[in-house]
Design an enzyme around this catalytic site. Structure first.
Site: not given
Ligand code: GDP
Ligand code: IMO
Ligand code: MG
Length: 423
Positions: A12-13, A15-16, A40-41, A141, A222, A303, A411
């Site tokens: 996760g994280d 840089g999506k 959190g994007h 369900r 994620q 992190r 990037s």
């Protein structure tokens, strides 16, 4: 049929948010397929920074329609806050956001149960956003869906039935006080008018759009190593961030997918508990964290940081079918004399050929590193691959060589323009 899946290849994280925002310029639709407000994007437009939790990162392009698919679990309060924040910043949402009628809701008791369980001994280190408990109800369900918001009486009955059961768990197992049914019913009944304009059959919408030749980005939240089936269980999230999740989470066929882009940092991070073979707990980890501002975009937690793990990435590439790699945050390594990359694992003196997903083995392996000389110059203003310092190119080429997945995008900063395409 052109669906491009863009997903996190690590924990996760990666840089999506930045990558989806950048590539959305050439798409028509951006669609989130799983997870919830645990994501959190971050998207930086000029000097402005936005953190998106539920709305796809394509929203900043006025021509893009954003879809929240059936695989997402939606906290209506978080969604309304996010819409309000974007509108306050002058981003027009009306007519550009579609929410699946089949998406499940996160209820206040999901967040409460998530937080109570995390206060116990078997901690996962969740975001406390109610993700696990909401998916539990979906698979048992008894979950409440977006479509249920539109029928006040049915909603009240479903909430009552759910809370009766949750109150037993809360009082008898956890010694907590009972939840007030009426307060939750009236809070959620109010969402019907607010949400109605966005709700539709998004699977039908997407399949029609694909027939018309529209280009769709499927945005993962994620990362693959947090996948409930393929990640480092039990230290995972409760959904499928892997590429297969795009089909079930949006209602599109596998044959609609024509490319899969994996996003990975030039190093590794992980928030929460669980194995992390290349973690650097001392000075190197601290440096990566402070230079890379490695603090959670959702919870603000520091992190955990470490070197790029090519063994874990190759596993990720295999289960996702990653064909191209977007490497982010290369600039964070600017000042390091030496940069390391984990190229193999050793276990009990032997080289492992595959990535072990069981936690016990992963915690015992020893990473084998290849070492690279640092380039020791700032990359933030570099705009073409050819003008990267030779030592930085050598590291990027090694990423392609060792992972056997070509690096397509690099990037070097959070903004759109701080990006280069390699081929
Ligand atoms: P996501 O969850 O995958 O969208 O990633 P996050 O937004 O949680 O974390 C990525 C962080 O790195 C954000 O603060 C981004 O603004 C930032 N970022 C993205 N790409 C780059 C980059 O190439 N260089 C630097 N320095 N920061 C970046
Ligand atoms: P984005 O989309 C990083 C982690 C949590 C915890 C585990 C389970 O921004 O990359 P959960 O709340 O999902 O039940 O927590 O998963 N986690 C993330 N880590 N980025 C995320 O999202 C995450 N979403 C959940 O820290 O270890
Ligand atoms: Mg994030």
């Amino acid at each position: 049929m052109p669906v491009q899946v863009i997903l996190g290849a690590q924990w996760g994280d990666e840089g999506k948010g930045k990558v989806v925002d950048m590539l959305a310029e050439r798409a028509n639709i951006a669609a989130r397929y799983q997870g919830g407000a645990n994501a959190g994007h971050t998207v930086c437009i000029g000097e402005q920074q936005f953190v998106l939790h539920l709305i796809p990162s394509g929203i900043f392009h006025p021509h893009i329609t954003c879809v929240i698919g059936n695989g997402v679990v939606i906290d209506p309060t978080a969604l309304m806050d996010e819409i309000a924040q974007l509108e306050a910043a002058g981003i027009d949402i009306a007519g550009r956001l579609l929410i699946s009628h089949n998406a499940h809701l996160i209820m206040p008791y999901h967040k409460q149960l998530d937080q109570i369980r995390e206060a116990g001994t078997a901690k996962i280190g969740t975001t406390g956003r109610g993700i696990g408990p909401s998916y539990i109800d979906k698979f048992t369900r008894i979950g409440i869906r977006i479509v249920d918001l539109l029928d006040r009486d049915l909603l009240a009955t479903k909430i009552k039935t759910n809370i009766e059961e949750k109150n037993q768990i809360l009082t008898k197992i956890y010694g907590e006080t009972k939840i007030d049914v009426d307060a939750i019913i009236s809070e959620y009944q109010e969402f019907d008018q607010k949400i109605d304009q966005y709700v539709t059959d998004t699977a039908l919408y997407l399949n029609r759009a694909l027939k018309e030749g529209k280009r769709v980005i499927a945005e993962g939240a994620q990362g693959a190593l947090l996948d409930i089936d393929h990640g480092t269980y039990p230290f995972v999230t409760s959904s499928n961030p892997t590429s297969g999740g795009a089909c079930t989470g949006l209602g599109i066929p596998p044959t609609a997918i024509d490319s899969i882009l994996g996003v990975a940092k030039a190093y590794c991070t992980r928030v929460g508990n669980g194995p992390f073979p290349t973690e650097q707990t001392a000075e190197i980890g601290e440096r990566i964290r402070s230079v890379g501002h490695e603090f959670g975009a959702t919870t603000g937690r520091p992190r955990r940081c470490g070197w790029f793990d090519a063994v874990a990435f190759k596993y990720s590439a295999m289960i996702n079918g990653i064909e191209r790699l977007a490497i982010t945050k290369l600039d964070v390594l600017d000042d390091f004399d030496e940069i390391r990359m984990c190229v193999a694992y050793e276990y009990k003196g032997k080289r492992l050929k595959t990535f072990p997903t069981d936690v016990t083995s992963l915690e015992r392996i020893t990473p084998v590193y290849e070492s690279f000389e640092g380039w020791k110059s700032p990359l933030a203003d570099v705009r073409t691959y050819a003008s990267l310092p030779a030592k930085a190119r050598k590291y990027v080429e090694a990423l392609s060589r060792v992972t056997e997945v070509p690096v397509w995008l690099v990037s070097v900063g959070p903004r759109r323009d701080q990006t280069m395409i390699c081929s």
